[in-house]
Design an enzyme around this catalytic site. Structure first.
Site, short mmCIF file in Angstrom:
data_model
loop_
_atom_site.label_atom_id
_atom_site.label_comp_id
_atom_site.label_asym_id
_atom_site.label_seq_id
_atom_site.Cartn_x
_atom_site.Cartn_y
_atom_site.Cartn_z
N GLU A 1 7.04 2.44 1.86
CA GLU A 1 5.85 2.77 2.65
C GLU A 1 6.19 3.01 4.12
OE1 GLU A 1 6.77 -0.20 1.92
OE2 GLU A 1 6.31 -1.51 3.62
N HIS B 1 11.50 -0.71 1.66
CA HIS B 1 10.11 -0.47 2.08
C HIS B 1 9.79 1.02 2.02
CE1 HIS B 1 8.61 -4.39 3.63
NE2 HIS B 1 9.89 -4.64 3.80
N CYS C 1 9.70 -5.45 -1.36
CA CYS C 1 10.41 -6.43 -0.55
C CYS C 1 10.13 -7.86 -1.01
CB CYS C 1 10.12 -6.22 0.94
SG CYS C 1 11.30 -7.10 1.99
#
Ligand code: MN
Length: 262
Positions: A218, A216, A110
């Protein structure tokens, strides 16, 4: 095999009534799930010790967060610019430069893809909705793990190899994005509206292992997994690259142990 140590850049924020420094737990979980040992790097360390903070590390994750200060890519601030943290910008740019000098593998997420692009001479859109009319919504309200738009990946790229696909749906939690791509970078993923969402350093150069995405991973569990189970592909690729380029190989640890015994 010794577990590779992966630096994860942090933030300084006020929460629960105090000023704190840390990082979203999702990044730390993702590195652990991929087989790495996460080490959180606070921007409070400052530029002077940014390089030293990488000592003993085998890889670096540049994480999400604030807008990058537009003066760092030669542009006046837009009224739509959101929160910036110049101290964090400068710490991360210094850490990124030091990681490159040491040939440490780098994964950008990001804000991380944006910082890498600026660090290598590229520019950003300060607000996609205003500066790129007709673009899809890249910062919708809603849960952070919601897959909101498609991304098409270059078939022969580190990104598609790491994810095992050339097309996926991703979450999207950004209002800025890459405008002019830095000369050294290769775009390898695009949103449905053409915005660059993945970049890397070409594998056929000596530039080192670098991969960055605008989404993202994660916070984006693999299909059918619980939210706390991040999609592993990109973090596993980083950890593998970190293992391959360890600066303190296990053999060196073994030699030291032998000498101390002998
Ligand atoms: Mn997006």
């Amino acid at each position: 095999m010794t577990i590779p140590r992966i630096g994860v850049t942090g933030v300084v924020r006020s929460w629960d009534g105090g000023e704190r420094t840390g990082v979203n737990a999702a990044y730390v979980r993702a590195v652990i799930a991929a087989g790495g040992l996460p080490i959180v790097l606070s921007p409070l360390v400052g530029v002077a010790y940014a390089a030293r903070s990488l000592d003993g590390l085998d890889g670096l994750v540049l994480t999400g967060g604030e807008d990058v200060d537009p003066s760092l890519y030669g542009t006046a601030p837009s009224p739509l610019l959101r929160t910036t943290d110049r101290a964090r910008d400068l710490f991360e740019l210094a850490a990124f430069a030091a990681a490159r000098a040491r040939a440490l593998p780098v994964l950008g997420i990001c804000r991380g893809i944006q910082l890498i692009n600026v660090g290598l001479g590229g520019t950003l859109y300060q607000d996609l909705a205003a500066e790129r009319p007709g673009a899809i919504t890249h910062d919708p309200d809603g849960p952070r793990d919601r897959r909101i738009h498609g991304v098409t990946l270059e078939p022969e790229s580190r990104t598609s190899h790491a994810l095992g696909t050339t097309a996926l749906q991703v979450n999207s939690l950004h209002h800025q994005g890459i405008r002019d791509l830095a000369p050294a970078l290769r775009a390898t993923g695009w949103a449905d509206d053409g915005l660059v969402e993945a970049v890397e350093l070409p594998a056929d150069t000596d530039e080192g292992w670098l991969l960055a995405v605008q989404w993202h991973p994660e916070e984006m569990p693999a299909a059918g997994e619980a939210r706390a189970t991040p999609e592993p592909g990109l973090f596993r690729a980083l950890v593998r690259a970190a293992q391959a380029s360890r600066r303190t190989p296990d053999s060196m640890d073994a030699e030291v142990a032998e000498r101390s015994v002998g």
